[in-house]
Design a protein around this motif. Structure first.
Motif, PDB file in Angstrom:
ATOM      1  N   GLY A   1      28.709   1.424  -1.218  1.00 32.58           N
ATOM      2  CA  GLY A   1      27.570   1.398  -2.213  1.00 32.58           C
ATOM      3  C   GLY A   1      26.522   1.239  -1.282  1.00 32.58           C
ATOM      4  N   GLN A   2      25.425   0.762  -2.201  1.00 31.36           N
ATOM      5  CA  GLN A   2      23.847   0.620  -1.175  1.00 31.36           C
ATOM      6  C   GLN A   2      22.878  -0.641  -1.458  1.00 31.36           C
ATOM      7  N   TRP A   3      22.203  -1.064  -0.350  1.00 37.71           N
ATOM      8  CA  TRP A   3      21.322  -1.959  -0.814  1.00 37.71           C
ATOM      9  C   TRP A   3      19.827  -1.429  -0.518  1.00 37.71           C
ATOM     10  N   THR A   4      19.051  -2.066  -1.071  1.00 35.79           N
ATOM     11  CA  THR A   4      17.475  -1.508  -0.651  1.00 35.79           C
ATOM     12  C   THR A   4      16.762  -2.726  -0.546  1.00 35.79           C
ATOM     13  N   LEU A   5      15.208  -2.459  -0.425  1.00 36.96           N
ATOM     14  CA  LEU A   5      14.213  -3.720  -0.130  1.00 36.96           C
ATOM     15  C   LEU A   5      13.746  -3.863  -1.537  1.00 36.96           C
TER      16      LEU A   5
END
Length: 299
Positions: free
Chosen positions: A161-165
């Motif tokens: 998966g991914q994370w962002t700001l």
């Protein structure tokens, strides 16, 4: 005696007749009779006396049956063990995670896993990436969830998966009126910044450089949770990963996604030298599903 012969012999001993034994095994009566004759010939023992159409077990058969029952009890214990393992009983999962994933994402995944395997036991520890590598390489943990890429020949790291700001600020701040934040919205505020030698500090510094902004930072921190706590207290506005922002939400803190902010992978990391357990595989699946759910919540 092979397993089939043992099964037929036991069925006859329990049923007391060839007819009932054949019925219990769903085979023909002549087939059972032939098998008994073959067993007696092979062993060189008379196991049954046939009197008035009934079978009477000899002392030798009784002695053999006692041993057979021990084998069947052992098989039953093996089956019980297999069922217990399937339900998670006697199994332990050792999970390492990055600080940001340990606030909300990993707890959600473990909660789902716990519902699936109510008898399993979990051990969870929050660590930095370099410490995860040491623990996994030494096989002192089964799986790690990392927000940073891990490059080690012993370990397998796959994106799940991914994370962002996101921007965090005190409840009631004017930024709360916006659905998303532009770089200028946040970088024009009094900032709570990350130390430049931290992974977050480097990522945010690169992002600011791309937008030609130099944040006005009065306070410097090394952890996202600290930045959120300071923002909640009114010390300023902070840019943190959205996993930390969500996990630190209180009635004193708000967050908003940042428009066109870069995204970064979340990794499930295991030791390639050891086969993954059932719990490890299912935990990774739940972690992946949780990240998809969080992404939908962000949207």
């Amino acid at each position: 005696m092979n397993l089939r012969q043992i099964e037929v012999f036991r069925a006859v001993m329990l049923a007391g007749s060839v007819t009932d034994a054949a019925r219990s095994l769903h085979v023909s009566q002549p087939g059972i009779s032939r098998m008994l004759s073959h067993i007696e010939l092979q062993l060189g023992l008379r196991l049954f006396e046939r009197r008035k159409g009934k079978l009477q077990a000899t002392p030798e058969a009784q002695a053999l049956f006692a041993e057979v029952e021990q084998v069947y009890r052992g098989v039953a214990r093996i089956d019980d063990c297999a069922q217990a393992l399937k339900s998670g009983k006697m199994l332990t999962l050792r999970v390492l995670c990055s600080p940001s994933t340990g606030l909300d994402m990993v707890p959600r995944a473990l909660t789902a896993l716990g519902r699936e395997f109510p008898a399993a036991r979990f051990y969870v520890e929050v660590l930095m990436a370099r410490d995860m590598v040491k623990r996994l390489a030494a096989h002192e943990a089964d799986v790690a969830i990392s927000t940073l890429a891990i490059d080690d020949p012993l370990l397998n790291a796959r994106p799940i998966g991914q994370w962002t700001l996101a921007g965090v600020f005190p409840k009631g701040h004017p930024l709360e009126a916006r659905r998303t934040l532009k770089p200028a919205d946040i970088l024009g505020e009094r900032m709570i910044a990350f130390s430049p030698d931290t992974p977050q500090g480097r990522i945010i510094a690169d992002w600011c450089l791309q937008h030609g902004c130099q944040p006005d930072a009065q306070t410097e921190v090394r952890a996202g949770q600290t930045a959120c706590a300071l923002a909640a207290a009114g010390a300023g506005v902070a840019i943190v990963d959205d996993l930390t922002a969500r996990g630190c939400m209180t009635d004193r803190l708000s967050f908003r996604p940042i428009l066109k902010a870069p995204s970064f992978d979340v990794f499930a990391v295991t030791n390639d030298n050891f086969a993954a357990s059932l719990l490890t595989g299912r935990f990774i699946m739940h972690a992946e599903a949780t990240l998809r759910q969080l992404k939908n919540e962000r949207a």
